[in-house]
Scaffold this active site. Structure first.
Site, PDB file in Angstrom:
ATOM      1  CG  LEU A 296      -1.936  -1.082   1.400  1.00 22.81           C
ATOM      2  CD1 LEU A 296      -2.628  -0.958   2.758  1.00 22.81           C
ATOM      3  CD2 LEU A 296      -2.956  -1.047   0.272  1.00 22.81           C
ATOM      4  CG  ASP A 297       0.152   4.498  -2.711  1.00 23.36           C
ATOM      5  OD1 ASP A 297       0.869   3.678  -3.299  1.00 23.36           O
ATOM      6  OD2 ASP A 297      -0.737   5.169  -3.270  1.00 23.36           O
ATOM      7  CG  MET A 298       4.426   6.522   3.859  1.00 18.66           C
ATOM      8  SD  MET A 298       5.758   7.732   3.835  1.00 18.66           S
ATOM      9  CE  MET A 298       4.858   9.227   3.401  1.00 18.66           C
TER      10      MET A 298
ATOM     11  CB  THR B 118      -2.923   3.913   1.220  1.00 17.84           C
ATOM     12  OG1 THR B 118      -2.921   4.802   0.099  1.00 17.84           O
ATOM     13  CG2 THR B 118      -4.210   3.100   1.189  1.00 17.84           C
TER      14      THR B 118
END
Length: 222
Positions: free
Chosen positions: A63-65, A67
């Site tokens: 997951l994106d940082m 998110t």
């Protein structure tokens, strides 16, 4: 575009939703990298924290940082291969919750736009019809509201493909960037939230040992 400031949350240090000898399901907080960054000051990550306790654990997806939400990790190499195959073959089911700016007009819809890395501005992604990879997201508006004069839409997002920043770019291209999105939203929309309002709420996979359907869900905190 470098990661200028990194202060990952530490309470809880690891948020475990499920654990057995084959898999580990975790709730990643917003602000924590999924895997270590290139520089020493960016080493702290969900993967590193887990591997400190379980050295054989492996990362399956990210997951994106900024998110938050559910990440599943393997506990050994055989489980890693099984789970990697599921994600590669798109045999998992998942959905995200986001709060987007403005009132999205249609109650349901799909966003089908090819994406490619915006290399001079990496890690940003952009739409490119010539060289971009096919990217598809289904969405459903759950609620529309207004806070302090600002319209917003709470939306369920189902990514069919798994491109980097896919949900963030797709909503931006729809004209409704996610609140708190420092990469893709204008300043007035960034200021409407103290974090990116995007959360991986539900993930369904087959267990690598029993092949039983496993359903992990964590309500978002916004």
């Amino acid at each position: 575009m470098a990661l200028l400031e990194y202060n990952p949350p530490t309470d809880p240090y690891i948020d475990i939703l499920y654990q057995d000898e084959h898999i580990l399901a975790l709730n990643k907080p917003s602000g924590l990298l999924s895997v270590p960054g290139r520089h020493k000051e960016h080493f702290d990550s969900l993967m590193l924290r887990v591997q400190t306790v379980w050295p054989n654990a492996g990362i399956v997806h990210r997951l994106d940082m900024m998110t938050s939400g559910i990440i599943v990790m393997s506990m050994h190499k055989e489980a890693l291969r099984f789970l990697n195959r599921q994600f590669a073959e798109r045999a998992t089911n998942k959905f995200y919750i986001a709060v987007a700016s403005g009132h999205i007009e249609q109650d349901k819809g799909s966003i089908d736009l090819p994406l490619i890395c915006d290399w001079p501005n990496r890690p940003k992604q952009m739409v490119c019809y010539e060289n971009g990879k096919q990217s598809l997201t289904h969405y459903e508006v759950l609620e529309r509201g207004n806070t302090d004069g600002n319209d917003w839409s709470r939306v369920k997002l189902i990514p069919i493909t798994g491109r980097s920043h896919q949900l963030r770019v797709h909503l931006k291209e729809l004209g409704h960037p996610i609140l708190g999105d420092r990469l893709y939203a204008p300043e007035d929309i960034i200021k409407q939230a103290d974090r990116l309002l995007l959360h991986a709420q539900r993930l369904e996979i087959k267990h690598p040992d029993t092949e039983e359907l496993m359903v992990f869900e964590k309500e978002c905190g916004f």
